[in-house]
Design an enzyme around this catalytic site. Structure first.
Site, PDB file in Angstrom:
ATOM      1  N   ASP A  88      -7.919  -5.385  -0.058  1.00 27.55           N
ATOM      2  CA  ASP A  88      -8.364  -6.286  -1.138  1.00 27.55           C
ATOM      3  C   ASP A  88      -7.946  -7.732  -0.938  1.00 27.55           C
ATOM      4  OD1 ASP A  88      -7.594  -3.488  -3.063  1.00 27.55           O
ATOM      5  OD2 ASP A  88      -9.611  -4.293  -2.800  1.00 27.55           O
ATOM      6  N   HIS A 104       0.848  -1.194   0.000  1.00 24.48           N
ATOM      7  CA  HIS A 104       0.000   0.000   0.000  1.00 24.48           C
ATOM      8  C   HIS A 104       0.878   1.236   0.000  1.00 24.48           C
ATOM      9  CE1 HIS A 104      -3.215   2.786   1.131  1.00 24.48           C
ATOM     10  NE2 HIS A 104      -4.042   1.845   0.764  1.00 24.48           N
TER      11      HIS A 104
HETATM   12  C1  SDX Z   1      -6.272   0.022  -2.917  1.00 23.43           C
HETATM   13  O1  SDX Z   1      -4.503   4.505  -2.039  1.00 23.43           O
HETATM   14  C2  SDX Z   1      -5.439   3.904  -1.425  1.00 23.43           C
HETATM   15  O2  SDX Z   1      -5.833   4.272  -0.334  1.00 23.43           O
HETATM   16  C3  SDX Z   1      -6.042   2.727  -2.160  1.00 23.43           C
HETATM   17  C4  SDX Z   1      -7.042   1.875  -1.397  1.00 23.43           C
HETATM   18  C5  SDX Z   1      -8.324   2.620  -1.121  1.00 23.43           C
HETATM   19  O3  SDX Z   1      -9.035   2.229  -0.187  1.00 23.43           O
HETATM   20  O4  SDX Z   1      -8.665   3.535  -1.905  1.00 23.43           O
HETATM   21  O5  SDX Z   1      -6.462   1.454  -0.181  1.00 23.43           O
HETATM   22  C6  SDX Z   1      -7.428   0.636  -2.209  1.00 23.43           C
HETATM   23  O6  SDX Z   1      -6.035   0.358  -4.040  1.00 23.43           O
HETATM   24  C7  SDX Z   1      -5.393  -0.953  -2.172  1.00 23.43           C
HETATM   25  C8  SDX Z   1      -4.163  -1.422  -3.026  1.00 23.43           C
HETATM   26  C9  SDX Z   1      -4.652  -2.532  -3.975  1.00 23.43           C
HETATM   27  N1  SDX Z   1      -3.590  -2.890  -4.926  1.00 23.43           N
HETATM   28  C10 SDX Z   1      -2.943  -4.063  -4.849  1.00 23.43           C
HETATM   29  O7  SDX Z   1      -3.097  -4.878  -3.954  1.00 23.43           O
HETATM   30  C11 SDX Z   1      -1.983  -4.304  -6.011  1.00 23.43           C
HETATM   31  C12 SDX Z   1      -0.662  -4.851  -5.485  1.00 23.43           C
HETATM   32  N2  SDX Z   1       0.025  -3.778  -4.755  1.00 23.43           N
HETATM   33  C13 SDX Z   1       0.933  -2.953  -5.482  1.00 23.43           C
HETATM   34  O8  SDX Z   1       0.786  -2.826  -6.830  1.00 23.43           O
HETATM   35  C14 SDX Z   1       1.424  -1.741  -4.697  1.00 23.43           C
HETATM   36  O9  SDX Z   1       1.694  -2.166  -3.435  1.00 23.43           O
HETATM   37  C15 SDX Z   1       0.531  -0.516  -4.638  1.00 23.43           C
HETATM   38  C16 SDX Z   1       0.116  -0.059  -5.990  1.00 23.43           C
HETATM   39  C17 SDX Z   1      -0.677  -0.775  -3.813  1.00 23.43           C
HETATM   40  C18 SDX Z   1       1.343   0.609  -3.971  1.00 23.43           C
HETATM   41  O10 SDX Z   1       2.391   0.899  -4.825  1.00 23.43           O
HETATM   42  P1  SDX Z   1       3.452   2.058  -4.463  1.00 23.43           P
HETATM   43  O11 SDX Z   1       3.083   2.762  -3.224  1.00 23.43           O
HETATM   44  O12 SDX Z   1       3.670   2.871  -5.689  1.00 23.43           O
HETATM   45  O13 SDX Z   1       4.719   1.232  -4.073  1.00 23.43           O
HETATM   46  P2  SDX Z   1       5.794   0.755  -5.100  1.00 23.43           P
HETATM   47  O14 SDX Z   1       5.145   0.175  -6.313  1.00 23.43           O
HETATM   48  O15 SDX Z   1       6.783   1.842  -5.269  1.00 23.43           O
HETATM   49  O16 SDX Z   1       6.443  -0.475  -4.277  1.00 23.43           O
HETATM   50  C19 SDX Z   1       7.486  -0.243  -3.354  1.00 23.43           C
HETATM   51  C20 SDX Z   1       8.347  -1.500  -3.449  1.00 23.43           C
HETATM   52  C21 SDX Z   1       8.754  -1.826  -4.906  1.00 23.43           C
HETATM   53  O17 SDX Z   1       9.988  -2.517  -4.839  1.00 23.43           O
HETATM   54  P3  SDX Z   1      11.353  -1.616  -5.172  1.00 23.43           P
HETATM   55  O18 SDX Z   1      11.152  -0.995  -6.545  1.00 23.43           O
HETATM   56  O19 SDX Z   1      11.441  -0.591  -4.061  1.00 23.43           O
HETATM   57  O20 SDX Z   1      12.465  -2.636  -5.148  1.00 23.43           O
HETATM   58  O21 SDX Z   1       7.601  -2.641  -3.004  1.00 23.43           O
HETATM   59  C22 SDX Z   1       7.425  -3.558  -4.067  1.00 23.43           C
HETATM   60  C23 SDX Z   1       7.706  -2.800  -5.355  1.00 23.43           C
HETATM   61  O22 SDX Z   1       8.199  -3.707  -6.338  1.00 23.43           O
HETATM   62  N3  SDX Z   1       6.022  -3.985  -4.018  1.00 23.43           N
HETATM   63  C24 SDX Z   1       5.597  -5.229  -4.189  1.00 23.43           C
HETATM   64  C25 SDX Z   1       4.212  -5.184  -4.010  1.00 23.43           C
HETATM   65  N4  SDX Z   1       3.827  -3.941  -3.743  1.00 23.43           N
HETATM   66  C26 SDX Z   1       4.951  -3.187  -3.748  1.00 23.43           C
HETATM   67  N5  SDX Z   1       6.263  -6.367  -4.480  1.00 23.43           N
HETATM   68  C27 SDX Z   1       5.515  -7.487  -4.595  1.00 23.43           C
HETATM   69  N6  SDX Z   1       4.161  -7.536  -4.438  1.00 23.43           N
HETATM   70  C28 SDX Z   1       3.482  -6.399  -4.145  1.00 23.43           C
HETATM   71  N7  SDX Z   1       2.153  -6.435  -3.984  1.00 23.43           N
END
Ligand code: SDX
Length: 431
Positions: free
Chosen positions: A366, A308
């Site tokens: 989720d 998140h």
């Molecule tokens: C919702 O914003 C809100 O409040 C949203 C929400 C709401 O109520 O409105 O809470 C609802 O959208 C919840 C999130 C649902 N999405 C997912 O579950 C999809 C999987 N999660 C990711 O795609 C990700 O965690 C996000 C999109 C939710 C957040 O992405 P960020 O904040 O842009 O973080 P990032 O992509 O920069 O990740 C930071 C690091 C990265 O590694 P590095 O580049 O630093 O090496 O963490 C890793 C990412 O690769 N990472 C993950 C991961 N999520 C982040 N690695 C593996 N699996 C994951 N799920």
């Protein structure tokens, strides 16, 4: 209104710029850069808005480090335990919990707005039966502005109020119609003698051929899921609604834009993607293979329902959802649900893995919701529409807060341009 207690000094090229710092009631201070470009001829740069506060708000507060979520100051855990969705709607819209009389009046108004214009039934006919219900909802909600002309004037507080009531009341009806249309069953009209969550289940699962009694257990679980999804500060879809609203677009068009944004698998579409991922993993012994994929920089796979932007601790909604999943499956007599087993083992393994621990990746809202919704009988394609109908009150509350602000300006970000500088056109014969 936030107050200024100190200033930040920005120094470059031998010049100093004093920027006021604003203090919130709770959370980080902000540096007010509204005059920065005019005074210093520079932009700030923050793609993804990881360090940017887009607005002042009094509606929802999230402390990502503590894993805390407050709706108008009330912790989500207490609301999930003691309140119900329409009371949360009143709270988000009006800023305080209603008296018994206010609640009765509010519920009565919502109940009397649950039907949609009969002409809208024909609007659905234009979609293929196998359309994703989110596609139908984007289209039909946007089309509401073609039917409800008496609640389009955003400068009239009464019309803003009516538009908000209509959206909260009609989104479940539209979501249920999208579902019924996708399975070839007739639309089911709302019933005024049912509560909000029961009405939605009735419109989704009853058929004209026989009586249908809504299970109070499922209605309570549905109501709790709606409360948990109601609002969440300035997430992507809420920011989309605000940006659309800042141009003066009508509220129905703004909420349709929010639905479109929510659909993405990185946002509200994650609940569908998460259950599909859990099904693909299939059994507990295949979890290590997927954990490895999630950690592999060269593999685009991510654990859906994990991570998140704000929560760097447990998403408090996921905790409530996990308890609810156990309760609903147990009450439905589903004891050996393989998907739930995989979800719990995946969570356990991930939370012990250095990669997830170091990046502070926890289950989010989720991760468990799809397990409950599947147990209730919903297809995965209905998971995000349910998120959308639940979040409508958050979108419209944030929209109302923004529209009611006399300092409202149209949202218009700038850019860091790295393209070509001016050059002359070259006729094709010379290329
Ligand atoms: C919702 O914003 C809100 O409040 C949203 C929400 C709401 O109520 O409105 O809470 C609802 O959208 C919840 C999130 C649902 N999405 C997912 O579950 C999809 C999987 N999660 C990711 O795609 C990700 O965690 C996000 C999109 C939710 C957040 O992405 P960020 O904040 O842009 O973080 P990032 O992509 O920069 O990740 C930071 C690091 C990265 O590694 P590095 O580049 O630093 O090496 O963490 C890793 C990412 O690769 N990472 C993950 C991961 N999520 C982040 N690695 C593996 N699996 C994951 N799920």
């Amino acid at each position: 209104m936030a107050e200024t207690k100190r200033t930040a000094t920005l120094s470059f090229d031998g010049k100093n710029f004093e920027l006021p710092m604003l203090s919130p009631t709770v959370g980080p201070d902000v540096i007010d850069i509204r005059k920065l470009y005019a005074e210093a001829d520079v932009f700030t740069y923050d793609p993804g808005f990881t360090s940017t506060a887009s607005c002042e708000s009094t509606i929802t507060f999230i402390d990502g480090d503590k894993g805390e979520l407050l709706y108008r100051g009330y912790p989500i855990e207490q609301l999930a335990e003691n309140s119900h969705f329409l009371e949360v709607c009143y709270l988000l819209l009006n800023g305080s919990l209603p008296t018994a009389e206010q609640m009765e009046n509010f519920e009565g108004r919502i109940t009397r707005h649950t039907m949609v214009h009969e002409q809208m039934h024909y609007f659905f006919r234009g979609f293929r039966r196998d359309s994703h219900p989110m596609a139908t909802m984007v289209g039909v909600v946007g089309a509401m502005s073609a039917f409800y002309h008496d609640s389009l004037d955003i400068n009239d507080p009464w019309q803003r109020e009516v538009a908000a009531m209509r959206m909260i009341a009609k989104l479940p009806t539209i979501a249920a119609m999208a579902y019924k249309y996708s399975i070839g069953q007739p639309f089911v009209y709302p019933r005024n003698n049912l509560d909000y969550a029961s009405n939605f289940l009735h419109m989704c699962f009853s058929v004209p051929a026989e009586d249908y009694t809504v299970s109070p257990v499922l209605a309570k679980a549905m109501d709790r899921i709606m409360m948990l999804h109601a609002d969440h500060e300035q997430n992507a879809s809420t920011s989309t609604v605000r940006l659309a609203g800042s141009s003066g677009a009508n509220p129905f068009a703004c909420v349709a834009a929010g639905i479109a944004c929510l659909w993405g698998p990185a946002h509200g579409g994650a609940n569908q993607a998460c259950l599909e991922m859990l099904r693909e993993i299939g059994t507990v012994d295949r979890i290590p293979e997927y954990i490895a994929k999630a950690k592999d920089k060269n593999d685009p796979f991510r654990l859906m329902g994990f991570g998140h932007r704000v929560y760097k601790n447990f998403d408090p909604r996921a905790k409530v959802m996990k308890e609810s999943a156990d309760e609903v499956l147990d009450l439905l007599g589903i004891h050996d649900n393989e998907t739930l087993k995989v979800a719990k083992e995946l969570e356990r393994i991930a939370l012990e893995d250095e990669y997830f621990v170091s990046k502070k990746l926890y289950p989010n809202v989720d991760f468990y919701s799809g397990i409950i919704l599947e147990a209730m009988g919903f297809p995965t394609a209905m998971f995000t529409p349910i998120f959308a109908l639940s979040r409508t009150v958050g979108w419209i509350s944030q929209w109302k807060e923004m529209i009611g602000d006399p300092a409202l300006k149209i949202g218009r970000p700038r850019q860091l341009y790295i393209g070509e500088t001016a050059r002359d056109y070259v006729p094709v014969v010379n290329r």
